[in-house]
Design a protein around this motif. Structure first.
Motif, PDB file in Angstrom:
ATOM      1  N   TYR A 198       0.974  -1.419   0.046  1.00 40.18           N
ATOM      2  CA  TYR A 198       0.044   0.138  -0.029  1.00 40.18           C
ATOM      3  C   TYR A 198       1.111   1.044  -0.052  1.00 40.18           C
ATOM      4  N   ALA A 199       0.318   2.245  -0.631  1.00 42.30           N
ATOM      5  CA  ALA A 199       1.277   3.513  -0.798  1.00 42.30           C
ATOM      6  C   ALA A 199       0.295   4.719  -1.035  1.00 42.30           C
ATOM      7  N   HIS A 222       3.041  -7.084  12.472  1.00 47.30           N
ATOM      8  CA  HIS A 222       2.239  -7.233  11.230  1.00 47.30           C
ATOM      9  C   HIS A 222       2.628  -6.350  10.229  1.00 47.30           C
ATOM     10  N   LEU A 223       3.271  -5.377  10.108  1.00 48.81           N
ATOM     11  CA  LEU A 223       3.620  -4.549   8.870  1.00 48.81           C
ATOM     12  C   LEU A 223       4.869  -3.796   9.158  1.00 48.81           C
ATOM     13  N   ASP A 224       5.418  -3.449   8.087  1.00 51.57           N
ATOM     14  CA  ASP A 224       6.541  -2.308   8.037  1.00 51.57           C
ATOM     15  C   ASP A 224       6.028  -1.102   7.429  1.00 51.57           C
ATOM     16  N   PHE A 225       6.317   0.128   8.017  1.00 58.81           N
ATOM     17  CA  PHE A 225       5.734   1.476   7.356  1.00 58.81           C
ATOM     18  C   PHE A 225       6.631   2.234   7.482  1.00 58.81           C
ATOM     19  N   ARG A 226       6.740   2.945   6.225  1.00 62.42           N
ATOM     20  CA  ARG A 226       7.876   4.324   6.192  1.00 62.42           C
ATOM     21  C   ARG A 226       6.774   5.639   5.879  1.00 62.42           C
ATOM     22  N   ARG A 255       7.301  24.688  -5.162  1.00 58.42           N
ATOM     23  CA  ARG A 255       5.805  24.595  -5.538  1.00 58.42           C
ATOM     24  C   ARG A 255       5.056  25.055  -4.496  1.00 58.42           C
ATOM     25  N   ALA A 256       5.439  25.372  -3.163  1.00 63.28           N
ATOM     26  CA  ALA A 256       4.741  25.660  -2.108  1.00 63.28           C
ATOM     27  C   ALA A 256       3.776  24.484  -1.873  1.00 63.28           C
ATOM     28  N   LEU A 257       4.300  23.359  -1.630  1.00 64.93           N
ATOM     29  CA  LEU A 257       3.665  22.196  -1.176  1.00 64.93           C
ATOM     30  C   LEU A 257       4.082  21.285  -0.355  1.00 64.93           C
ATOM     31  N   VAL A 258       3.455  20.792   0.523  1.00 66.00           N
ATOM     32  CA  VAL A 258       3.708  19.783   1.553  1.00 66.00           C
ATOM     33  C   VAL A 258       3.210  18.350   1.132  1.00 66.00           C
ATOM     34  N   ARG A 259       4.256  17.265   1.261  1.00 67.26           N
ATOM     35  CA  ARG A 259       3.913  16.071   0.982  1.00 67.26           C
ATOM     36  C   ARG A 259       4.004  14.937   2.049  1.00 67.26           C
ATOM     37  N   VAL A 260       3.005  14.208   2.178  1.00 65.84           N
ATOM     38  CA  VAL A 260       3.356  13.011   3.215  1.00 65.84           C
ATOM     39  C   VAL A 260       3.132  11.710   2.520  1.00 65.84           C
ATOM     40  N   VAL A 261       3.955  10.913   2.100  1.00 67.35           N
ATOM     41  CA  VAL A 261       4.128   9.732   1.421  1.00 67.35           C
ATOM     42  C   VAL A 261       4.224   8.699   2.477  1.00 67.35           C
ATOM     43  N   THR A 262       3.197   7.716   2.393  1.00 71.35           N
ATOM     44  CA  THR A 262       3.223   6.492   3.259  1.00 71.35           C
ATOM     45  C   THR A 262       3.339   5.234   2.521  1.00 71.35           C
ATOM     46  N   VAL A 263       4.198   4.378   2.869  1.00 67.87           N
ATOM     47  CA  VAL A 263       4.392   3.226   2.311  1.00 67.87           C
ATOM     48  C   VAL A 263       4.327   1.998   3.290  1.00 67.87           C
ATOM     49  N   VAL A 264       3.738   1.083   2.924  1.00 65.87           N
ATOM     50  CA  VAL A 264       3.329  -0.164   3.816  1.00 65.87           C
ATOM     51  C   VAL A 264       3.649  -1.520   3.245  1.00 65.87           C
ATOM     52  N   ARG A 265       4.381  -2.344   4.063  1.00 65.18           N
ATOM     53  CA  ARG A 265       4.737  -3.662   3.524  1.00 65.18           C
ATOM     54  C   ARG A 265       3.767  -4.579   4.454  1.00 65.18           C
ATOM     55  N   LEU A 266       2.907  -5.466   4.165  1.00 65.38           N
ATOM     56  CA  LEU A 266       2.277  -6.102   5.258  1.00 65.38           C
ATOM     57  C   LEU A 266       2.956  -7.465   5.454  1.00 65.38           C
ATOM     58  N   GLY A 315      -1.401  -8.635   9.128  1.00 65.61           N
ATOM     59  CA  GLY A 315      -1.133  -7.380   8.693  1.00 65.61           C
ATOM     60  C   GLY A 315      -2.321  -7.189   7.579  1.00 65.61           C
ATOM     61  N   ARG A 316      -2.673  -8.266   7.144  1.00 69.04           N
ATOM     62  CA  ARG A 316      -3.885  -7.893   6.023  1.00 69.04           C
ATOM     63  C   ARG A 316      -5.065  -7.587   6.820  1.00 69.04           C
ATOM     64  N   LEU A 317      -5.497  -8.359   8.071  1.00 70.78           N
ATOM     65  CA  LEU A 317      -6.659  -8.072   8.717  1.00 70.78           C
ATOM     66  C   LEU A 317      -6.643  -6.746   9.422  1.00 70.78           C
ATOM     67  N   TYR A 318      -5.441  -6.334   9.841  1.00 70.41           N
ATOM     68  CA  TYR A 318      -5.218  -4.956  10.690  1.00 70.41           C
ATOM     69  C   TYR A 318      -5.562  -3.941   9.585  1.00 70.41           C
ATOM     70  N   PHE A 319      -4.783  -4.115   8.436  1.00 67.05           N
ATOM     71  CA  PHE A 319      -4.820  -3.103   7.455  1.00 67.05           C
ATOM     72  C   PHE A 319      -6.226  -2.655   6.652  1.00 67.05           C
ATOM     73  N   ALA A 320      -7.066  -3.741   6.750  1.00 66.89           N
ATOM     74  CA  ALA A 320      -8.369  -3.593   5.705  1.00 66.89           C
ATOM     75  C   ALA A 320      -8.883  -2.399   5.994  1.00 66.89           C
ATOM     76  N   PRO A 321      -9.359  -2.129   7.406  1.00 67.45           N
ATOM     77  CA  PRO A 321      -9.902  -0.927   7.797  1.00 67.45           C
ATOM     78  C   PRO A 321      -9.213   0.588   7.845  1.00 67.45           C
ATOM     79  N   VAL A 322      -7.660   0.138   7.920  1.00 65.20           N
ATOM     80  CA  VAL A 322      -6.821   1.141   8.057  1.00 65.20           C
ATOM     81  C   VAL A 322      -6.665   1.775   6.573  1.00 65.20           C
ATOM     82  N   ARG A 323      -6.696   1.007   5.431  1.00 67.82           N
ATOM     83  CA  ARG A 323      -6.360   1.406   4.197  1.00 67.82           C
ATOM     84  C   ARG A 323      -7.588   2.427   3.751  1.00 67.82           C
ATOM     85  N   ILE A 324      -8.903   2.191   4.178  1.00 73.20           N
ATOM     86  CA  ILE A 324      -9.908   2.949   3.679  1.00 73.20           C
ATOM     87  C   ILE A 324      -9.790   4.550   4.364  1.00 73.20           C
ATOM     88  N   ALA A 325      -9.630   4.264   5.887  1.00 77.05           N
ATOM     89  CA  ALA A 325      -9.314   5.621   6.765  1.00 77.05           C
ATOM     90  C   ALA A 325      -8.054   6.257   6.646  1.00 77.05           C
TER      91      ALA A 325
END
Lengths: 145, 159
Positions: free
Chosen positions: B21-22, B96-100, B109-120, B125-135
């Motif tokens: 997921y990213a 259950h997962l690694d996240f960065r 460009r006057a922008l702030v970016r937050v990149v989230t990268v996840v390895r389940l 990991g899959r069970l935990y991340f199912a609701p997290v993915r949406i939110a």
């Protein structure tokens, strides 16, 4: 910081909201951003409720059209009386990632309340569209574009 | 070797180049606000600056996660571990997962970016991340909106 460029941010420089959904480019899938954009915004990629909503909102018009392709990025654009929407689909073969940058500019008339569902839909729907296209295009090779 | 990198890159992909997921949340950099990515990252992930509903959701996570064998997150889970090329990296490897998470400030460009990268990792990991993915994108945007307000308020007044 490596400068980040996207047609979606070029056209809407101060978005009310902006996101990028990122997914792994499946092995053997096409790297043509226009093919990815067509697949992502095809009816089969959209949730049923969104297909119905788009038919109602955009009567007689194509829901999504590719406005232009520039390098490795294809731009889908909607200009509406309520909001402007841009989605730039890019395929990076070097990192094997597909990216969709979406930007939205709200145009008055929308109170705070209607914005929430648009925002939820933007992030949730784009990710589900990306997963569907990943599955669909993983079987499509470059020759079958 | 920044010059060899593709146009879009984030430190978050260094350890997890093929994520499960990213996403990236983007916001406009407020006028006069700091451009220090470490300050943005620390403010973004500080409980003081987080919207209350996210603090409550995190409390629920701490209560419920052990039920599926996931340990409670330590206090330093959101610690900045590296700053490079205008981006601050947060990194955590769990059962259950690694996240960065890469928090970048693009002054040009006057922008702030937050990149989230996840390895389940496995079924947890899959069970935990199912609701997290949406939110997740909504949560990051809410945190980013709050951080923008906090750091805009700290910006020196224009003369």
């Amino acid at each position: 910081m490596t400068s980040f460029h996207s047609l979606a941010l070029d056209e809407i420089r101060d978005p009310d909201f902006a996101d990028m959904a990122i997914a792994v480019l499946p092995a053997h899938a096409t790297a043509d951003p226009a093919a990815w954009a067509r697949s992502l915004f095809a009816a089969y990629s959209l949730p049923r409720w969104m297909r119905v909503a788009l038919r109602l909102v955009r009567v007689g018009r194509e829901p999504f059209e590719i406005r232009r392709v520039d390098g490795d990025e294809a731009l889908v654009a909607i200009d509406d009386c309520r909001l402007d929407f841009r989605a730039a689909v890019s395929v990076d073969e070097a990192t094997a990632l597909v990216r969709i940058v979406t930007t939205v500019r709200l145009k008055g008339g929308l109170g705070r309340l209607p914005v929430a569902p648009i925002r939820i839909a933007q992030v949730a729907v784009i990710h589900s569209m990306l997963r569907r296209s990943q599955r669909r295009l993983s079987a499509v090779t470059g020759e079958n574009r | 070797m920044t010059a060899d990198r593709p146009e879009f890159w984030s430190l978050a992909f260094t350890d997890i180049p093929q994520p499960d997921y990213a996403d990236m949340s983007i916001a406009v950099l407020p006028a006069g606000a700091t451009v220090d990515p470490a300050v943005w990252a620390q403010t973004l992930f500080s409980f003081e600056a987080m919207p209350k509903w996210i603090v409550v959701a995190m409390g629920l996570r701490q209560l419920l996660a052990p039920l599926i064998g996931i340990p409670r997150a330590p206090k330093d889970v959101f610690q900045v571990c590296r700053v490079e090329n205008g981006e601050a990296l947060l990194s955590f490897d769990d059962r259950h997962l690694d996240f960065r998470a890469g928090v970048g400030v693009d002054e040009a460009r006057a922008l702030v970016r937050v990149v989230t990268v996840v390895r389940l990792k496995g079924w947890r990991g899959r069970l935990y991340f199912a609701p997290v993915r949406i939110a997740h994108p909504l949560v990051v945007h809410a945190m980013l909106d709050r951080t923008r307000r906090v750091l805009a308020a700290k910006a020196p007044a224009a003369s």
